[in-house]
Structure formats: structure tokens, C-alpha cells
Design a protein around this motif. Structure first.
Motif, short mmCIF file in Angstrom:
data_model
loop_
_atom_site.label_atom_id
_atom_site.label_comp_id
_atom_site.label_asym_id
_atom_site.label_seq_id
_atom_site.Cartn_x
_atom_site.Cartn_y
_atom_site.Cartn_z
N LYS A 1 0.83 -1.19 0.00
CA LYS A 1 0.00 0.00 0.00
C LYS A 1 0.88 1.26 0.00
O LYS A 1 0.63 2.23 -0.72
CB LYS A 1 -0.88 -0.03 1.26
N SER A 2 1.92 1.21 0.82
CA SER A 2 2.84 2.33 0.93
C SER A 2 3.56 2.59 -0.40
O SER A 2 3.72 3.73 -0.82
CB SER A 2 3.87 1.99 2.01
N LEU A 3 3.98 1.49 -1.03
CA LEU A 3 4.69 1.63 -2.31
C LEU A 3 3.76 2.12 -3.41
O LEU A 3 4.17 2.90 -4.26
CB LEU A 3 5.34 0.31 -2.71
N LYS A 4 2.51 1.66 -3.37
CA LYS A 4 1.54 2.12 -4.36
C LYS A 4 1.33 3.62 -4.23
O LYS A 4 1.18 4.34 -5.21
CB LYS A 4 0.20 1.40 -4.18
N ASN B 1 -8.98 14.64 3.42
CA ASN B 1 -9.44 13.41 4.02
C ASN B 1 -8.30 12.44 4.21
O ASN B 1 -7.35 12.43 3.46
CB ASN B 1 -10.48 12.79 3.06
N SER B 2 -8.44 11.60 5.24
CA SER B 2 -7.37 10.61 5.45
C SER B 2 -7.87 9.22 5.14
O SER B 2 -7.17 8.25 5.35
CB SER B 2 -6.86 10.69 6.89
N GLN B 3 -9.13 9.11 4.64
CA GLN B 3 -9.69 7.78 4.41
C GLN B 3 -8.86 6.98 3.41
O GLN B 3 -8.67 5.79 3.57
CB GLN B 3 -11.14 7.89 3.88
N GLU B 4 -8.38 7.63 2.39
CA GLU B 4 -7.74 6.86 1.33
C GLU B 4 -6.38 7.43 0.96
O GLU B 4 -6.00 8.50 1.37
CB GLU B 4 -8.64 6.86 0.10
N VAL B 5 -5.68 6.63 0.16
CA VAL B 5 -4.38 7.04 -0.33
C VAL B 5 -4.55 8.24 -1.25
O VAL B 5 -5.15 8.14 -2.30
CB VAL B 5 -3.77 5.88 -1.13
N GLY B 6 -4.06 9.38 -0.85
CA GLY B 6 -4.15 10.55 -1.71
C GLY B 6 -2.83 11.28 -1.69
O GLY B 6 -2.15 11.31 -0.68
N SER B 7 -2.48 11.86 -2.83
CA SER B 7 -1.19 12.55 -2.88
C SER B 7 -1.37 14.06 -2.76
O SER B 7 -0.42 14.78 -2.55
CB SER B 7 -0.47 12.23 -4.18
N TYR C 1 2.23 8.94 -6.41
CA TYR C 1 2.84 10.26 -6.28
C TYR C 1 3.73 10.55 -7.49
O TYR C 1 3.69 11.63 -8.07
CB TYR C 1 3.65 10.33 -4.98
N ILE C 2 4.53 9.56 -7.86
CA ILE C 2 5.48 9.78 -8.96
C ILE C 2 4.73 9.94 -10.29
O ILE C 2 5.05 10.81 -11.09
CB ILE C 2 6.52 8.64 -9.01
N ILE C 3 3.67 9.14 -10.49
CA ILE C 3 2.88 9.27 -11.72
C ILE C 3 2.22 10.66 -11.77
O ILE C 3 2.25 11.33 -12.81
CB ILE C 3 1.80 8.16 -11.80
N SER C 4 1.69 11.09 -10.63
CA SER C 4 1.04 12.41 -10.61
C SER C 4 2.05 13.52 -10.85
O SER C 4 1.74 14.52 -11.49
CB SER C 4 0.38 12.67 -9.25
N MET C 5 3.26 13.33 -10.35
CA MET C 5 4.30 14.34 -10.54
C MET C 5 4.63 14.42 -12.03
O MET C 5 4.83 15.50 -12.57
CB MET C 5 5.55 13.96 -9.74
N HIS C 6 4.64 13.25 -12.68
CA HIS C 6 4.87 13.22 -14.12
C HIS C 6 3.74 13.93 -14.86
O HIS C 6 3.98 14.73 -15.77
CB HIS C 6 5.01 11.77 -14.58
N ASP C 7 2.48 13.67 -14.45
CA ASP C 7 1.33 14.35 -15.04
C ASP C 7 1.48 15.86 -14.86
O ASP C 7 1.24 16.63 -15.78
CB ASP C 7 0.02 13.94 -14.34
N TYR C 8 1.83 16.24 -13.66
CA TYR C 8 1.99 17.65 -13.33
C TYR C 8 2.98 18.29 -14.29
O TYR C 8 2.73 19.33 -14.89
CB TYR C 8 2.49 17.79 -11.89
N TYR C 9 4.11 17.64 -14.46
CA TYR C 9 5.16 18.20 -15.30
C TYR C 9 4.71 18.29 -16.75
O TYR C 9 4.89 19.32 -17.41
CB TYR C 9 6.44 17.37 -15.19
#
Lengths: 132, 361
Positions: free
Chosen positions: B187-190, B318-324, B195-203
Motif C-alpha cells: 500500500k505504501s509503495l503504491k 481526508n485521510s480515508q484513502e491514499v491521496g497525494s 505520487y510519482i505518476i502524478s508528478m509526471h502528469d503535473y510536469y
């Protein structure tokens, strides 16, 4: 005197690790975990003072949604000292931000800061600190 | 650039004003003021005036004093002083106090004035470009700071968790406990991967250029749908889609998919687990060169006081789910690229609806 640990960390993995390491160090240590600092704060403030006989070390993460570590400490300091005196706050965080570190250490109720991950040595150090 | 350069000329002699306007009005947009209050009125009503010519000798206030004043109140227009050539003191004052760009000596020739205008215009353009670039730089710096800050939480955080898990692995004998830990590690690695995919999207959103093609929303939905079918089945969330596209829509597919993906994954992610009738409804309507997309969930909702912040970089309500804290920021950036709009409507414990409108290009 009985000693327990309260872990406040959004990450389930970090809570799991901290619990395991503390329990492995000394089976008699009680550990409770919170993923939400706000619920932890409510629990602390609503626990009757009579039940605060045992001392607790709060292991607090800094960056959390809803209520972060700073806000938690700020609210914690507003509690009556009969409650506050039963807790020692130690920050457990992966932060490398010098500003965050000095900012959180400026709170009088924050004892010290530990870098993640928690290890057995760090638990020993904390136990020494409480016994002194 | 086709628009005429706007110029304000201030002089207490009406004849001078008329002469100035008569010789220059074909090529430039000239405002003339016979006194300072009138001049200030023009500056206030026309913030795009690029330069101000002012006579030095006027009753009440000198040209230099006027420039000294507008230097603070209206710093953008370039200041040019008109003065008789014997008036050396006023020229020195003009440079030192009025911070003038040039002076034109009286009586002026058309050539002098035009060359002053052309030079002043170049100066003005360079200055405004500098201001825009400075703003952009400031924004980039602020985001860079946020990134540097998030590195410890979003990258070092999960890594220190994995490291901690490896440290205690040798103390764990119980297979179930080990499995639980491996699940949490995954879960942590996902989360780190997201995060890394979103950072790529951001860029790519910040730097990439638009690629306009004809968009078939039915085709896009056919591609997106399978991504959510597992989530829909395992968590018992009904996924209803309604697409109504009768005309051609032109746009960039990449930011469009990013918007749909982020909004849909949020709609599935933030469901109310105790709700027996969970659903995500998406409707896409293309009409009059406008695509209107509604994504409605039966989720936990967003607290009213958080709505204003949800599009901020690294904000998490929210802290319910994995969010970046990246997703909706990227949605907003993608919409800016497509010239689109977004509205949010949310009721706690009932659900959230995002309404997106994007014009066809």
C-alpha cells in the motif's frame, strides 16, 4: 509506574512498525495507535483524570491531513495540566525541513524529535528518558 | 500589436495639446489633459496608457512634481518630460526625482517625439514582459518550494516505512502477521508510485504543448471503463455512464483523459463504505461546441470549509484513502489548458458532483 505509547500517524505501515518494535522491546508496554490526530486529541481530553495514572509517550507524526502535528500540539497545550502532565510528546517524522523541526521543538510540550523509521535503539532511548 | 499605442499628453497650453494630437493621432491613440486632475483621471480610467508626455512649466505643479507623484501611483507608463532647453535644473530633477525615461526639448519636432515614442514603447514592452516573467518565476519558485517540502513526506515517508518494515521482518515469525505487513508495504509503495505518476502528469501539463484532435467521447469511455470495472465489482459500486455526442468535438485527449481519470478515481475512492447503494454516475453531453461532463458519486462528501482548498497543490481534505494531494490540482491545470471550467457541489455523507465544461477548439 505503568508506561504506555500512543502513536499518532496517518500511515498504517508506520503505526504497525512502531507497535511491533515497541512490543518486541518490552512485552509489558501498552501501545495504542491513531490514524487521525483529532480523534487522538479527543480521546486524551475525554479520558477521566483518574485514569491518567499511567504515563504515556505520544509518538506524533507531523504531516497529516485533517489535523497535522503542529495543530495537535497547539490544541494539546490548551488542555489542563492535570491531563498534560501524564504525557510526553516525541515527534516521529521523516521530515527534513529545518523550519518544521525548529518550529515544532519550540513548543514547550514537545520533548524531542526522532527520525523515521523507529528502531529498537530509539525505543531504549525513550525508555531511558522516562526513567530519568 | 495592431492596436494603437495609448499616449497621454499633459500641457496647460491648449494650443500645444491640439498641435500634438493633430500631428500624431493617425498613428497613435492620444489623450490630452490641460491640467493634472484631468491627467490623473485618464490614467485611472485607462490603465493601458503606455507613456505620459508632460510639460515642465505648468501652474500649480511642475511636470517633475507630477511625475514624482505618478511614479508611485501609476508606475507602468513611461514618463517623458517636455521642457525648454535652457531649463537644466528641471531636467536634472526630472531624471533624479521623476525618474523620467527621456526628455524632449521644446519646441519639439515630430521626429523627436516619434523617436521618443518608439523607444519608450520598446522600454514599456520589455518592462511588462519582465513583470510577467517575474510573476511566472515567482509561481514556479513557490511550487518548487512546495515540491521540496513534499519530498520528505511523500517520498521519504513511504521509504522510511519500508525500511522500518525490513528492519523488523526478522523478528516476525507469524506468517499472517508477515502477510499483513507485506500488504501494508504494498500500500505504501503504491502510494509512492501514485505520487510519482502524478508528478509526471503535473510536469507534462505544465510544459507540454496542446495536440488537438477530434475527440470521440464514446471511444474514450470504452478505454476508461475497464480501469474501474474491478473497483466497481469488488466494492459494489454501480457505474452508470451516459454519453450523448452528436457533433464533432476538438480538443487535446491527454489532459481530457487526465481530468476524467482523476475525477472518476476520486469518485470511486471516496465512497461511503457503509452505504448499501453506492454508485458513480457520469454523463457527457456535447452540444453547441461545448462538452459538459457531470461526475456524481454517493461518497463521503467534502466539508464546506474545505471546498475552497481542494484544488490547491498537496491539499488533502481526508485521510480515508491514499491521496497525494496532486489529483485535483492537476485537474485544474488540465482545465486551464483546455480553457474549461469546473464546479463542485457536495453534501456531507451524501455525495459530491463535479461539473466540468470544456469548449471545443
Amino acid at each position: 509506574m505503568e508506561l504506555s505509547f500512543m502513536i499518532i500517524d496517518e500511515s498504517e505501515l508506520d503505526c504497525f512498525i512502531a507497535r511491533k518494535i515497541i512490543e518486541n522491546t518490552d512485552k509489558s508496554l501498552k501501545v495504542i495507535t491513531f490514524h487521525n490526530a483529532k480523534i487522538a486529541l479527543t480521546t486524551i481530553s475525554e479520558t477521566p483524570v483518574d485514569n491518567h495514572l499511567a504515563r504515556s509517550i505520544i509518538l506524533l507524526d507531523l504531516q497529516m491531513p485533517i489535523m497535522d502535528g503542529f495543530k495537535f500540539v497547539e490544541e494539546f497545550e490548551k488542555l489542563p495540566s492535570t491531563i498534560k502532565n501524564n504525557y510526553i510528546i516525541i515527534i516521529l517524522s521523516a521530515t527534513m525541513n529545518a523550519n518544521d523541526i525548529s518550529r515544532v521543538l519550540a513548543y514547550s510540550s514537545v520533548n524531542s524529535i526522532l527520525d523515521k523509521p523507529l528502531t529498537r535503539e530509539k525505543v531504549y532511548d525513550m525508555l531511558m528518558l522516562v526513567n530519568l | 500589436m495592431s492596436e494603437k499605442i495609448k499616449i497621454l499628453y499633459v500641457d496647460d497650453e491648449p494650443d500645444n495639446l491640439v498641435g500634438f494630437k493633430a500631428s500624431l493621432r493617425l498613428d497613435y491613440h492620444i489623450f490630452t489633459a490641460v491640467n493634472i486632475p484631468e491627467a490623473l483621471g485618464f490614467l485611472n480610467n485607462h490603465p493601458d496608457i503606455k507613456m505620459v508626455f508632460c510639460d515642465q512649466r505648468m501652474p500649480g505643479k511642475t511636470g517633475v512634481e507630477f511625475f514624482e507623484e505618478i511614479r508611485r501611483s501609476h508606475p507602468l507608463p513611461v514618463r517623458i518630460l517636455l521642457t525648454g532647453y535652457t531649463d537644466v535644473e528641471s531636467i536634472i530633477d526630472g531624471i533624479n526625482k521623476g525618474n523620467i525615461f527621456r526628455y524632449v526639448k521644446k519646441p519639439w519636432t515630430e521626429g523627436d517625439v516619434i523617436s521618443a515614442i518608439e523607444e519608450a514603447n520598446k522600454f514599456y514592452m520589455a518592462n511588462s514582459m519582465l513583470l510577467i516573467k517575474n510573476d511566472e518565476l515567482q509561481k514556479a519558485y513557490n511550487e518548487l518550494n512546495k515540491f521540496a517540502y513534499s519530498v520528505s513526506h511523500d517520498i521519504r515517508g513511504p521509504l522510511s516505512g519500508i525500511l522500518g518494515a525490513i528492519n523488523i521482518a526478522s523478528d516476525i515469525d507469524d506468517v499472517d502477521e508477515m502477510k499483513k505487513m507485506l500488504f501494508l508495504m504494498e500500500k505504501s509503495l503504491k502510494k509512492l508510485d501514485t505520487y510519482i505518476i502524478s508528478m509526471h502528469d503535473y510536469y507534462s501539463l505544465q510544459r507540454g504543448e496542446l495536440k488537438i484532435t477530434e475527440i470521440d467521447f464514446n471511444k474514450i469511455i470504452d478505454e476508461l471503463k475497464p480501469l474501474y470495472s474491478v473497483n466497481s465489482k469488488t466494492n459494489n459500486v454501480k457505474f452508470n455512464i451516459n454519453v450523448n455526442q452528436e457533433q464533432i468535438f476538438r480538443g487535446d485527449e491527454v489532459p481530457l483523459k487526465l481530468i476524467l481519470n482523476n475525477l472518476l478515481s476520486n469518485a470511486f475512492k471516496y465512497q461511503d463504505k457503509s452505504n448499501p447503494n453506492k454508485s458513480v454516475d457520469m454523463s457527457i453531453e456535447v452540444q453547441k461546441n461545448l462538452a459538459t461532463i457531470n461526475i456524481k458519486d454517493t461518497g463521503i462528501g467534502i466539508l464546506g470549509s474545505h471546498i475552497g482548498d481542494i484544488f490547491n497543490l498537496f491539499y488533502r481534505a481526508n485521510s480515508q484513502e491514499v491521496g497525494s494531494g496532486f489529483g485535483l490540482y492537476n485537474v485544474k491545470s488540465a482545465l486551464m489548458k483546455l480553457n474549461g471550467q469546473i464546479e463542485v457541489n457536495s453534501v456531507m455523507h451524501q455525495g459530491t458532483t463535479f461539473k466540468v465544461t470544456i469548449p471545443s477548439i
